[in-house]
Design an enzyme around this catalytic site. Structure first.
Site, PDB file in Angstrom:
ATOM      1  N   ARG A 184       0.794  -1.227   0.000  1.00  0.00           N
ATOM      2  CA  ARG A 184       0.000   0.000   0.000  1.00  0.00           C
ATOM      3  C   ARG A 184       0.832   1.286   0.000  1.00  0.00           C
ATOM      4  NH1 ARG A 184      -2.897   0.402   5.980  1.00  0.00           N
ATOM      5  NH2 ARG A 184      -1.013   0.763   7.182  1.00  0.00           N
ATOM      6  N   ARG A 230       4.368   4.152   4.236  1.00  0.00           N
ATOM      7  CA  ARG A 230       4.638   4.380   5.648  1.00  0.00           C
ATOM      8  C   ARG A 230       5.892   3.647   6.108  1.00  0.00           C
ATOM      9  NH1 ARG A 230      -0.919   3.387   8.714  1.00  0.00           N
ATOM     10  NH2 ARG A 230       0.551   2.330  10.084  1.00  0.00           N
ATOM     11  N   ARG A 233       3.180  -5.241  14.913  1.00  0.00           N
ATOM     12  CA  ARG A 233       1.869  -4.585  14.994  1.00  0.00           C
ATOM     13  C   ARG A 233       0.758  -5.628  15.140  1.00  0.00           C
ATOM     14  NH1 ARG A 233       2.646  -1.326   9.751  1.00  0.00           N
ATOM     15  NH2 ARG A 233       0.437  -0.805   9.811  1.00  0.00           N
TER      16      ARG A 233
HETATM   17  P1  ADP Z   1      -2.467   0.521  11.491  1.00  0.00           P
HETATM   18  O1  ADP Z   1      -3.885   0.321  11.979  1.00  0.00           O
HETATM   19  O2  ADP Z   1      -2.348   0.320  10.025  1.00  0.00           O
HETATM   20  O3  ADP Z   1      -1.443  -0.238  12.267  1.00  0.00           O
HETATM   21  P2  ADP Z   1      -2.364   3.276  12.463  1.00  0.00           P
HETATM   22  O4  ADP Z   1      -2.109   4.353  11.496  1.00  0.00           O
HETATM   23  O5  ADP Z   1      -3.702   3.223  13.104  1.00  0.00           O
HETATM   24  O6  ADP Z   1      -2.028   1.980  11.656  1.00  0.00           O
HETATM   25  O7  ADP Z   1      -1.273   3.300  13.626  1.00  0.00           O
HETATM   26  C1  ADP Z   1       0.096   3.327  13.377  1.00  0.00           C
HETATM   27  C2  ADP Z   1       0.886   3.249  14.694  1.00  0.00           C
HETATM   28  O8  ADP Z   1       0.554   4.371  15.538  1.00  0.00           O
HETATM   29  C3  ADP Z   1       0.616   2.023  15.565  1.00  0.00           C
HETATM   30  O9  ADP Z   1       1.379   0.907  15.174  1.00  0.00           O
HETATM   31  C4  ADP Z   1       1.013   2.568  16.953  1.00  0.00           C
HETATM   32  O10 ADP Z   1       2.414   2.625  17.111  1.00  0.00           O
HETATM   33  C5  ADP Z   1       0.511   3.993  16.916  1.00  0.00           C
HETATM   34  N1  ADP Z   1      -0.887   4.130  17.393  1.00  0.00           N
HETATM   35  C6  ADP Z   1      -1.961   4.515  16.656  1.00  0.00           C
HETATM   36  N2  ADP Z   1      -3.076   4.550  17.396  1.00  0.00           N
HETATM   37  C7  ADP Z   1      -2.701   4.144  18.645  1.00  0.00           C
HETATM   38  C8  ADP Z   1      -3.394   3.942  19.870  1.00  0.00           C
HETATM   39  N3  ADP Z   1      -4.720   4.147  19.970  1.00  0.00           N
HETATM   40  N4  ADP Z   1      -2.686   3.520  20.958  1.00  0.00           N
HETATM   41  C9  ADP Z   1      -1.373   3.309  20.882  1.00  0.00           C
HETATM   42  N5  ADP Z   1      -0.657   3.472  19.765  1.00  0.00           N
HETATM   43  C10 ADP Z   1      -1.300   3.894  18.644  1.00  0.00           C
END
Ligand code: ADP
Length: 213
Positions: free
Chosen positions: A126, A160, A171
């Site tokens: 992506r 990203r 993740r």
């Molecule tokens: P994805 O769902 O594709 O993993 P996000 O863009 O939602 O990606 O999140 C990217 C990163 O940001 C996560 O892997 C984490 O490190 C951090 N992050 C995002 N939202 C949270 C949250 N609610 N609590 C803790 N870390 C978060």
């Protein structure tokens, strides 16, 4: 209406949130996007979160709850879509308290179900438009041959830093250990609605519309 989109990384939460913003004039609150903005700004918090995010670990509850709290004080429009938040039980409890404090409630938690093999394939393929955020996928929705975004015409596509196999594994592990318990939590509250996130984008959007009513 206030809803949560819940699902593992790559489930398509961001894509569907953008659809809901257009269709229902809702406000997307993506903690991932907020954290990426924070790291771009180069502030102290930005530097701390950049490292954590690139490893694929979760940022502390305190930081993300703070980010959400700030936004709940702002405009509401057709309601909030929580995208990537809450990710832990502590965040879920905090969200419940914050909504109550603002005389708001949660209308639904939409689980987007996708199997792990599909997630890895989607994420490593992506990219997004650096200008408007439109999502692309090397196979399902490639960047046009003229290298211009179909939505805004810009030619600035980004991948990203954490969309590589190693961070992705971490993740996914974080998702299963810390976020998946929220499925039971919201099921018990009677808020959980499940859709098939493997279907085509329009079909997923239709399923979400159907469960939201
Ligand atoms: P994805 O769902 O594709 O993993 P996000 O863009 O939602 O990606 O999140 C990217 C990163 O940001 C996560 O892997 C984490 O490190 C951090 N992050 C995002 N939202 C949270 C949250 N609610 N609590 C803790 N870390 C978060």
């Amino acid at each position: 209406m206030n809803i949560i989109l819940l699902g593992p990384p790559g489930a398509g939460k961001g894509t569907q949130a953008r659809r809901l913003v257009e269709a229902r004039d809702m406000i997307q609150l993506s903690t991932g996007d907020m954290l990426r903005d924070a790291r771009k700004s180069g502030t102290e918090i930005g530097k701390i979160v950049a490292e954590v995010m690139d490893r694929g670990d979760l940022v502390t509850d305190e930081i993300v709850i703070g980010l959400i709290e700030e936004r709940l004080n702002g405009e509401r429009k057709g309601g909030f879509i929580f995208d990537g938040f809450p990710r832990t039980l502590a965040q879920a409890d905090a969200l419940g308290d914050l909504l109550q404090k603002h005389n708001q409630s949660l209308d639904a938690v939409v689980e987007m179900q996708v199997d792990d093999d599909a997630l890895v394939a989607r994420i490593t393929a992506r990219s997004t438009c650096g200008n408007c955020g439109e999502g692309y996928n090397d196979f399902a929705k490639p960047i046009p041959a003229d290298n211009k975004c179909t939505v805004c015409g810009a030619s600035d596509f980004k991948r990203r830093a954490d969309d590589n196999e190693e961070s992705l594994k971490q993740r996914l592990m974080e998702y299963y250990k810390k976020t998946s318990p929220l499925l039971g939590y919201y099921y018990a509250k009677g808020d959980l609605r499940t859709v098939d996130g493997l279907a085509e984008i329009d079909q997923v959007a239709a399923s979400i519309a159907a469960v939201l009513g």
